[in-house]
Motif scaffolding. Structure first.
Motif, short mmCIF file in Angstrom:
data_model
loop_
_atom_site.label_atom_id
_atom_site.label_comp_id
_atom_site.label_asym_id
_atom_site.label_seq_id
_atom_site.Cartn_x
_atom_site.Cartn_y
_atom_site.Cartn_z
N UNK A 13 6.65 6.95 5.62
CA UNK A 13 5.42 6.97 5.77
C UNK A 13 4.41 6.23 5.85
N UNK A 14 4.65 5.75 4.45
CA UNK A 14 3.86 4.72 3.10
C UNK A 14 4.37 3.13 3.55
N UNK A 15 5.87 3.56 4.09
CA UNK A 15 6.23 2.14 4.60
C UNK A 15 5.64 1.46 5.64
N UNK A 16 5.63 3.00 7.27
CA UNK A 16 5.08 2.24 8.47
C UNK A 16 3.68 1.92 8.37
N UNK A 41 1.15 8.22 7.18
CA UNK A 41 0.94 6.78 7.68
C UNK A 41 -0.43 6.53 8.05
N UNK A 42 -0.82 7.54 7.95
CA UNK A 42 -3.21 7.86 8.90
C UNK A 42 -3.37 7.28 7.26
N UNK A 43 -2.81 8.10 5.92
CA UNK A 43 -3.62 7.88 4.84
C UNK A 43 -3.16 6.81 4.55
N UNK A 69 -5.49 1.89 -2.71
CA UNK A 69 -5.06 2.58 -1.75
C UNK A 69 -4.43 4.50 -1.60
N UNK A 70 -3.82 4.36 -2.95
CA UNK A 70 -3.58 5.66 -3.74
C UNK A 70 -3.95 6.31 -3.41
N UNK A 71 -5.54 6.48 -4.18
CA UNK A 71 -6.20 8.05 -4.01
C UNK A 71 -6.06 8.66 -2.39
N UNK A 72 -5.75 8.22 -1.57
CA UNK A 72 -5.88 8.08 0.04
C UNK A 72 -4.57 8.56 0.47
#
Length: 296
Positions: free
Chosen positions: A119-122, A179-181, A216-219
């Motif tokens: 998800x993070x990669x995408x 992915x979204x977050x 972006x880590x909190x999200x």
């Protein structure tokens, strides 16, 4: 040479009435007055302990109301059982529930780990490569709208009836929130920070590593909190379709025998697993994001 200090040595020192002695201070006359002297900070429980106590009290209140409804309305056991019956079933077979819970936890954690990584990669690919985003983002939304129960048989065809099929079902459910977050977190970086990086001639990789990823880590952690519970549910869905162990199979067997006590006991174990994993993710986020610990 004579210097007059203007001090009258014959003047008597201040009387003791002006300065209260230790005996003149009245001691608290009651327990209430004694507690009032204690600092509020000393009497207050630690924040984490206070939240845990409130959560336990809330759960006990829900269980009490649930048990009261079952007893007052005399609901038949084939329709609804109280929490005491479920806890009694847990006490009778702790090893049975522990074994199946461990199977479900392994499947959920494996699926969650794959979902987080993919998800993070995408999400990063969607953010950093706009042409890919224009083509791939609508397809991801379309796939996410498909009920994952419908996808479970497909994973069984691809990966068989073993551990892997349940893991991939859990991953498919846990994947999309990450992915979204991730995409939203990377998109929310302030323009001031981007301009600062440009002024300092920072490379794209440097901006991502020093600014955008940390912003972006909190999200990302918010998405992980959602995904961990979804991963547990995905593992159970996979066990419904194809499995011999796990809490999903416990629920199916109890349903076939109309054993609601065992069924609700499995529900409670699933809720406890999801809650524990959720708080573990929360604790990890507090350790990695100390600047957000002031948020209550």
């Amino acid at each position: 040479m004579h210097i007059e200090l203007g001090i009258d040595m014959n003047t008597a020192p201040p009387t003791s009435a002006a300065v209260p002695d230790a005996q003149s201070i009245a001691a608290p006359s009651s327990l209430t007055e004694t507690l009032a002297v204690v600092s509020p900070q000393r009497r207050a429980l630690p924040e984490g302990v206070s939240k845990a106590v409130k959560a336990v009290v809330g759960m006990l209140g829900i269980f009490a109301i649930w048990e009261l409804i079952v007893r007052v309305f005399n609901i038949p056991s084939y329709l609804l059982v109280g929490p005491l019956a479920a806890f009694e079933k847990l006490g009778e077979q702790p090893g049975y529930f522990a074994h199946h819970a461990w199977v479900t936890v392994q499947e959920a954690l494996a699926g969650f780990g794959l979902g987080v990584g993919l998800g993070i990669v995408c999400g990063a690919v969607l953010f950093y490569i706009p042409p890919v985003r224009h083509f791939l983002y609508p397809a991801l939304i379309a796939v996410d709208t498909i009920p994952k129960v419908a996808l479970a048989p497909l994973f069984i065809v691809w990966f068989g009836f073993g551990f892997e099929s349940k893991v991939f079902v859990a991953m498919a459910i846990a994947f999309f929130p990450l992915v979204i977050n991730t995409f939203d977190g990377l998109s929310a970086v302030p323009n001031e920070l981007k301009e600062l990086a440009r002024i300092n001639n920072a490379s794209a990789f440097m901006r991502m590593r020093k600014i955008e990823f940390w912003y972006a880590l909190p999200s990302i952690f918010s998405g992980a909190k959602i995904s961990i519970s979804l991963a547990v549910g995905g593992a159970v869905v996979g066990e419904f379709i194809a499995g011999t162990d796990g809490l999903g199979q416990v629920i199916l067997r109890a349903n076939a025998q109309s054993d609601l006590a065992t069924m609700f006991a499995a529900f409670m174990v699933l809720a406890a697993i999801s809650l524990l994993l959720f708080y573990l993710i929360t604790l990890l986020s507090q350790r990695l994001l100390p600047w957000r610990n002031h948020v209550k």
